[in-house]
Design a protein around this motif. Structure first.
Motif, PDB file in Angstrom:
ATOM      1  N   PRO A   1       0.831  -1.207   0.000  1.00 35.86           N
ATOM      2  CA  PRO A   1       0.000   0.000   0.000  1.00 35.86           C
ATOM      3  C   PRO A   1       0.867   1.259   0.000  1.00 35.86           C
ATOM      4  N   THR A   2       0.414   2.252  -0.758  1.00 37.09           N
ATOM      5  CA  THR A   2       1.077   3.547  -0.720  1.00 37.09           C
ATOM      6  C   THR A   2       0.797   4.161   0.639  1.00 37.09           C
ATOM      7  N   ASP A   3       1.823   4.706   1.260  1.00 38.41           N
ATOM      8  CA  ASP A   3       1.721   5.269   2.604  1.00 38.41           C
ATOM      9  C   ASP A   3       2.213   6.713   2.548  1.00 38.41           C
ATOM     10  N   LEU A   4       1.281   7.646   2.556  1.00 36.14           N
ATOM     11  CA  LEU A   4       1.641   9.062   2.503  1.00 36.14           C
ATOM     12  C   LEU A   4       1.474   9.681   3.885  1.00 36.14           C
ATOM     13  N   PRO A   5       2.494  10.388   4.366  1.00 38.05           N
ATOM     14  CA  PRO A   5       2.427  10.978   5.698  1.00 38.05           C
ATOM     15  C   PRO A   5       1.551  12.231   5.749  1.00 38.05           C
ATOM     16  N   ALA A   6       1.294  12.825   4.583  1.00 42.79           N
ATOM     17  CA  ALA A   6       0.525  14.071   4.512  1.00 42.79           C
ATOM     18  C   ALA A   6       0.121  14.304   3.069  1.00 42.79           C
ATOM     19  N   ALA A   7      -0.724  15.296   2.837  1.00 44.91           N
ATOM     20  CA  ALA A   7      -1.096  15.664   1.472  1.00 44.91           C
ATOM     21  C   ALA A   7       0.153  16.136   0.723  1.00 44.91           C
ATOM     22  N   LEU A   8       0.220  15.848  -0.564  1.00 48.46           N
ATOM     23  CA  LEU A   8       1.397  16.173  -1.353  1.00 48.46           C
ATOM     24  C   LEU A   8       1.311  17.522  -2.061  1.00 48.46           C
ATOM     25  N   ASP A   9       0.121  18.098  -2.130  1.00 46.46           N
ATOM     26  CA  ASP A   9      -0.048  19.368  -2.846  1.00 46.46           C
ATOM     27  C   ASP A   9       0.898  20.429  -2.307  1.00 46.46           C
ATOM     28  N   GLY A  10       1.683  21.009  -3.223  1.00 43.11           N
ATOM     29  CA  GLY A  10       2.605  22.080  -2.868  1.00 43.11           C
ATOM     30  C   GLY A  10       3.852  21.649  -2.128  1.00 43.11           C
ATOM     31  N   ARG A  11       4.056  20.367  -1.951  1.00 41.07           N
ATOM     32  CA  ARG A  11       5.217  19.853  -1.195  1.00 41.07           C
ATOM     33  C   ARG A  11       6.392  19.558  -2.126  1.00 41.07           C
ATOM     34  N   GLN A  12       7.575  19.476  -1.539  1.00 43.82           N
ATOM     35  CA  GLN A  12       8.789  19.074  -2.244  1.00 43.82           C
ATOM     36  C   GLN A  12       8.949  17.576  -2.019  1.00 43.82           C
ATOM     37  N   VAL A  13       8.674  16.773  -3.026  1.00 47.18           N
ATOM     38  CA  VAL A  13       8.726  15.322  -2.904  1.00 47.18           C
ATOM     39  C   VAL A  13      10.050  14.809  -3.450  1.00 47.18           C
ATOM     40  N   VAL A  14      10.691  13.947  -2.693  1.00 47.80           N
ATOM     41  CA  VAL A  14      11.885  13.255  -3.170  1.00 47.80           C
ATOM     42  C   VAL A  14      11.545  11.771  -3.226  1.00 47.80           C
ATOM     43  N   LEU A  15      11.498  11.224  -4.437  1.00 54.75           N
ATOM     44  CA  LEU A  15      11.346   9.779  -4.612  1.00 54.75           C
ATOM     45  C   LEU A  15      12.696   9.147  -4.300  1.00 54.75           C
TER      46      LEU A  15
ATOM     47  N   GLY B   1      -2.020  13.787  -5.685  1.00 54.60           N
ATOM     48  CA  GLY B   1      -1.905  15.235  -5.534  1.00 54.60           C
ATOM     49  C   GLY B   1      -0.920  15.836  -6.511  1.00 54.60           C
ATOM     50  N   ARG B   2      -0.689  17.121  -6.312  1.00 56.78           N
ATOM     51  CA  ARG B   2       0.192  17.869  -7.204  1.00 56.78           C
ATOM     52  C   ARG B   2       1.316  18.513  -6.382  1.00 56.78           C
ATOM     53  N   PRO B   3       2.444  17.803  -6.259  1.00 62.23           N
ATOM     54  CA  PRO B   3       3.575  18.378  -5.529  1.00 62.23           C
ATOM     55  C   PRO B   3       4.122  19.619  -6.249  1.00 62.23           C
ATOM     56  N   LYS B   4       4.777  20.469  -5.485  1.00 61.12           N
ATOM     57  CA  LYS B   4       5.435  21.633  -6.077  1.00 61.12           C
ATOM     58  C   LYS B   4       6.579  21.183  -6.980  1.00 61.12           C
ATOM     59  N   ARG B   5       7.294  20.155  -6.505  1.00 58.63           N
ATOM     60  CA  ARG B   5       8.434  19.627  -7.261  1.00 58.63           C
ATOM     61  C   ARG B   5       8.650  18.176  -6.855  1.00 58.63           C
ATOM     62  N   VAL B   6       9.069  17.367  -7.825  1.00 58.52           N
ATOM     63  CA  VAL B   6       9.428  15.979  -7.550  1.00 58.52           C
ATOM     64  C   VAL B   6      10.870  15.782  -7.990  1.00 58.52           C
ATOM     65  N   SER B   7      11.694  15.281  -7.080  1.00 53.10           N
ATOM     66  CA  SER B   7      13.097  14.963  -7.368  1.00 53.10           C
ATOM     67  C   SER B   7      13.292  13.472  -7.182  1.00 53.10           C
ATOM     68  N   LEU B   8      14.398  12.971  -7.696  1.00 54.04           N
ATOM     69  CA  LEU B   8      14.725  11.550  -7.582  1.00 54.04           C
ATOM     70  C   LEU B   8      16.085  11.385  -6.924  1.00 54.04           C
ATOM     71  N   LEU B   9      16.119  10.526  -5.915  1.00 55.01           N
ATOM     72  CA  LEU B   9      17.365  10.157  -5.257  1.00 55.01           C
ATOM     73  C   LEU B   9      17.553   8.654  -5.427  1.00 55.01           C
ATOM     74  N   ALA B  10      18.724   8.268  -5.937  1.00 52.25           N
ATOM     75  CA  ALA B  10      19.067   6.852  -6.079  1.00 52.25           C
ATOM     76  C   ALA B  10      20.423   6.623  -5.432  1.00 52.25           C
ATOM     77  N   MET B  11      20.533   5.553  -4.654  1.00 53.74           N
ATOM     78  CA  MET B  11      21.824   5.242  -4.043  1.00 53.74           C
ATOM     79  C   MET B  11      22.839   4.871  -5.119  1.00 53.74           C
ATOM     80  N   VAL B  12      22.398   4.060  -6.116  1.00 53.64           N
ATOM     81  CA  VAL B  12      23.306   3.629  -7.180  1.00 53.64           C
ATOM     82  C   VAL B  12      22.633   3.808  -8.531  1.00 53.64           C
ATOM     83  N   ASP B  13      23.362   4.396  -9.468  1.00 55.96           N
ATOM     84  CA  ASP B  13      22.936   4.474 -10.862  1.00 55.96           C
ATOM     85  C   ASP B  13      23.798   3.471 -11.618  1.00 55.96           C
ATOM     86  N   ARG B  14      23.158   2.417 -12.139  1.00 51.82           N
ATOM     87  CA  ARG B  14      23.927   1.375 -12.812  1.00 51.82           C
ATOM     88  C   ARG B  14      23.854   1.457 -14.339  1.00 51.82           C
TER      89      ARG B  14
END
Length: 178
Positions: free
Chosen positions: A85-99, A121-134
């Motif tokens: 299940p997707t588990d969101l701690p709060a509404a995402l609208d206007g938030r800075q989301v880091v996947l 929802g509609r985050p303000k911005r979505v960024s991506l963090l990856a430990m390893v890029d292969r």
């Protein structure tokens, strides 16, 4: 499989600290930050990063997960697994989301996660963090924050081990035995 250490526990800790600092530098208001882990290892990695970010920011960082399973376009190739299940701690609208994901490979998991995120929802911005890029990207998706770039062959794989799950820490390259 032959297992080669890429990051020791100490190196992994330093890398996590660097990534946490980079994430904080990239947001104007750390209270708007939300980390969403992509199952399975991305969820545990997001939890670890959230605790490190909380120390640096001086307040708790919202953290949860988003499951892209039912948005994938390559299930016949990668196989299905029981969706989480997707588990969101709060509404995402206007938030800075880091996947947050442990390894970025073809980019298809991230594409599916972005699609799944749209329903919430509609985050303000979505960024991506990856430990390893292969490498081996099939889609034009690149991490904004990357712990380590490790060119691999398609037969190799990357394993992120975290103390809470595996009883050890580090990043390992798995190669087929010759």
């Amino acid at each position: 499989m032959h297992r080669l250490e890429l990051l020791s526990a100490l190196d992994l800790g330093r890398t996590l600290d660097r990534l946490a600092s980079q994430v904080l530098e990239g947001v104007a208001d750390s209270r708007s930050l939300v980390l969403l882990g992509i199952p399975t290892r991305g969820v545990a990695l997001a939890e670890v990063l959230a605790s490190r970010l909380a120390v640096l920011a001086g307040h708790p960082i919202d953290q949860g997960s988003v499951d892209p399973t039912f948005h994938r376009d390559d299930l016949e190739r990668v196989g299905t697994r029981l969706g989480q299940p997707t588990d969101l701690p709060a509404a995402l609208d206007g938030r800075q989301v880091v996947l947050v994901d442990d390894v970025i490979f073809t980019g298809r998991t991230v594409r599916a996660a972005l699609e799944a995120l749209q329903a919430w929802g509609r985050p303000k911005r979505v960024s991506l963090l990856a430990m390893v890029d292969r490498g081996h990207r099939e889609l034009p998706i690149q991490p904004d924050f990357c712990g380590k770039l490790v060119p691999t062959s398609r037969q190799e794989s990357i394993q992120l081990c975290l103390q809470e799950i595996d009883g050890e820490e580090g990043v390992f390259l798995l190669r087929p035995e010759l």
